[in-house]
Design a protein around this motif. Structure first.
Motif, mmCIF file in Angstrom:
data_model
loop_
_atom_site.group_PDB
_atom_site.id
_atom_site.type_symbol
_atom_site.label_atom_id
_atom_site.label_comp_id
_atom_site.label_asym_id
_atom_site.label_seq_id
_atom_site.Cartn_x
_atom_site.Cartn_y
_atom_site.Cartn_z
ATOM 1 N N LEU A 1 0.987 -1.016 0.017
ATOM 2 C CA LEU A 1 0.163 0.071 0.006
ATOM 3 C C LEU A 1 0.877 1.119 0.104
ATOM 4 O O LEU A 1 0.243 2.185 -0.358
ATOM 5 N N ILE A 2 2.080 1.171 0.697
ATOM 6 C CA ILE A 2 3.030 2.310 0.718
ATOM 7 C C ILE A 2 3.621 2.480 -0.864
ATOM 8 O O ILE A 2 3.752 3.599 -1.043
ATOM 9 N N ARG A 3 4.246 1.440 -1.339
ATOM 10 C CA ARG A 3 5.123 1.455 -2.470
ATOM 11 C C ARG A 3 4.285 1.786 -3.584
ATOM 12 O O ARG A 3 5.061 2.546 -4.663
ATOM 13 N N ARG B 1 1.178 2.717 -6.634
ATOM 14 C CA ARG B 1 0.021 3.763 -6.650
ATOM 15 C C ARG B 1 -0.913 2.971 -7.699
ATOM 16 O O ARG B 1 -0.513 2.142 -8.600
ATOM 17 N N ARG C 1 -1.891 -0.791 -6.516
ATOM 18 C CA ARG C 1 -2.514 -0.823 -4.993
ATOM 19 C C ARG C 1 -3.678 -1.397 -4.789
ATOM 20 O O ARG C 1 -4.264 -1.914 -3.943
ATOM 21 N N TYR D 1 13.753 3.656 4.456
ATOM 22 C CA TYR D 1 12.804 4.442 4.277
ATOM 23 C C TYR D 1 11.404 3.959 4.129
ATOM 24 O O TYR D 1 10.469 4.498 4.004
ATOM 25 N N ASP D 2 11.307 2.587 4.271
ATOM 26 C CA ASP D 2 10.042 1.970 4.285
ATOM 27 C C ASP D 2 9.673 1.775 5.364
ATOM 28 O O ASP D 2 8.302 1.354 5.521
ATOM 29 N N ILE D 3 10.037 1.876 6.629
ATOM 30 C CA ILE D 3 9.572 1.620 7.800
ATOM 31 C C ILE D 3 8.604 2.664 8.054
ATOM 32 O O ILE D 3 8.894 3.757 8.141
ATOM 33 N N ARG D 4 7.445 2.099 8.863
ATOM 34 C CA ARG D 4 6.554 3.035 9.346
ATOM 35 C C ARG D 4 6.233 2.825 10.894
ATOM 36 O O ARG D 4 6.522 1.397 11.168
ATOM 37 N N GLU E 1 1.166 4.309 12.453
ATOM 38 C CA GLU E 1 0.755 4.547 10.726
ATOM 39 C C GLU E 1 0.465 3.053 10.360
ATOM 40 O O GLU E 1 -0.503 2.884 9.391
ATOM 41 N N ALA F 1 -3.104 2.722 10.932
ATOM 42 C CA ALA F 1 -3.993 3.668 10.007
ATOM 43 C C ALA F 1 -4.195 2.945 8.803
ATOM 44 O O ALA F 1 -5.094 2.901 8.070
ATOM 45 N N LEU F 2 -2.820 2.347 8.173
ATOM 46 C CA LEU F 2 -2.822 1.506 6.904
ATOM 47 C C LEU F 2 -3.783 0.602 6.818
ATOM 48 O O LEU F 2 -4.318 0.086 5.940
ATOM 49 N N LEU G 1 -7.471 0.795 6.033
ATOM 50 C CA LEU G 1 -7.846 0.909 4.625
ATOM 51 C C LEU G 1 -8.340 -0.172 4.289
ATOM 52 O O LEU G 1 -9.299 -0.287 3.372
#
Lengths: 245, 122
Positions: free
Chosen positions: A142-144, A146, A150, A181-184, A188, A191-192, A195
């Protein structure tokens, strides 16, 4: 109460100690109690981090097995299982998934998206629930991604959630990070996960209780003796308690 | 147009955010990325319901305003941001508050003065 969040299944290994320290400082800053790094088997740098380890932070070493051939899967698993804290198997086709949920010592089943003759179905879900194998919910997609990719990931995660709820399969919520930079953070990830319809309670459970349970059985702590044996603490009745005093 | 009395105004939530990147990013780059992330996740209708607005940004920290009860949605959209101005980035929500003052005092100034050891990124 402060929750003890774990993000197992991070598919990223910091190259050197400096990167590792940065990785750990970000993970602690986000509020994780521990992170699990899932590596491919037979990689040399499995436990090579030599820098200072914090006693309050839990660095978990796992292994992720990619094996196309179902018959070779069992030998790979038994080869790795004793060396690491958890074993994750990447599924795919139905045959492979079936063989993964039947194998001993598998903790987490990770399923890639968009496989036609594969994915999570009721057969796999039921046997995973019976054997206590957790299904990975990877919100990294979901992060990577679009757009269309997704979209498909969300609907597939919805489907998996429905099956996991129905058969009471354990769920593990992870970021599936492939780089620093993919760590949340845990909030978060919650919240994801909302979805695709996961409730807050389920998400918290998937990051606290279930990873803790996996690590407890694997690390053989907290009164764990062997599979199927449970230590029941003897409770002294109140009237006899006075005699001891 | 006169400002609405406080009882008729829409309720808001204020998110204290920080950006984790290699280089510093500008306000414009961040804004473009926030709106593209929210737009692609919820579409135009959903984005307008979220009512996101960047109030203040400096020193890689900022205050973001969103509609009341849309904070989890906004948080999810912020989590989908991967790059800002061509470099990899994480947008981390430090905390949510009902007032700008609350968000600043609780999450932005406290972090700088009381706990500098947790802010090691370089």
């Amino acid at each position: 109460m402060v929750e003890r969040y774990y993000d197992l299944c991070i598919r990223y290994l910091p190259e050197d100690d400096q990167a590792m320290e940065r990785f750990l400082s970000i993970a602690t800053h986000f509020g994780f109690k521990g992170v699990g790094i899932a590596q491919v088997p037979n990689s040399k740098s499995l436990i090579s981090y030599t820098g200072p380890r914090n006693s309050f932070f839990d660095l978990v070493h796992g292994v992720e097995i990619h094996e196309e051939n179902p018959s070779k899967l069992h030998s790979q698993i038994s080869h790795c299982a004793k060396k690491v804290d958890f074993v994750m198997v990447e599924g795919g086709t139905d045959k492979l998934n079936r063989s993964a949920v039947e194998a001993a010592n598998v903790n987490i089943l990770s399923l890639p998206f968009g496989i036609k003759d594969g994915g999570l179905d009721h057969v796999i879900a039921r046997s995973a629930a019976d054997r206590g194998i957790a299904i990975e919910f990877d919100v990294g997609s979901l992060i990577r991604y679009r757009g269309g990719k997704r979209l498909h990931a969300v609907s597939e995660l919805e489907q998996r959630l429905m099956l996991a709820r129905k058969f009471d399969v354990h769920m593990v919520l992870t970021s599936g990070a492939r780089s620093i930079y993919d760590i949340r953070g845990p909030r978060e990830l919650i919240a994801l996960s909302s979805l695709f319809g996961m409730t807050k309670e389920e998400a918290i459970n998937a990051m606290t209780a279930i990873p803790a349970a996996i690590l407890r059985t694997k690390r053989k702590t907290h009164g764990f003796i062997m599979d199927g044996v449970e230590l029941i603490e003897e409770q002294v009745p109140p009237e006899r308690q006075e005699e001891f005093c | 147009m006169k400002t609405l009395p406080s009882s008729l105004r829409q309720r808001k939530r204020y998110l204290a955010i920080e950006i984790i990147t290699e280089r510093e990013v500008s306000r414009e780059e961040l804004l473009r990325e926030i709106f593209s992330a929210i737009g692609s996740l919820y579409g135009d209708i959903g984005s307008s319901e979220c009512g996101v607005r960047l109030l203040d940004f400096g020193n890689q920290k900022g205050i973001l305003r969103c509609s009341h009860r849309m904070e989890e949605r906004s948080r999810a959209a912020l989590a989908t941001i991967t790059t800002i101005g061509g470099q990899r980035a994480i947008v981390h929500v430090l905390g949510i508050s009902g007032t700008v003052k609350g968000a600043t005092q609780k999450y932005i100034s406290v972090q700088q003065y009381q706990n500098p050891s947790t802010l090691i990124y370089k």
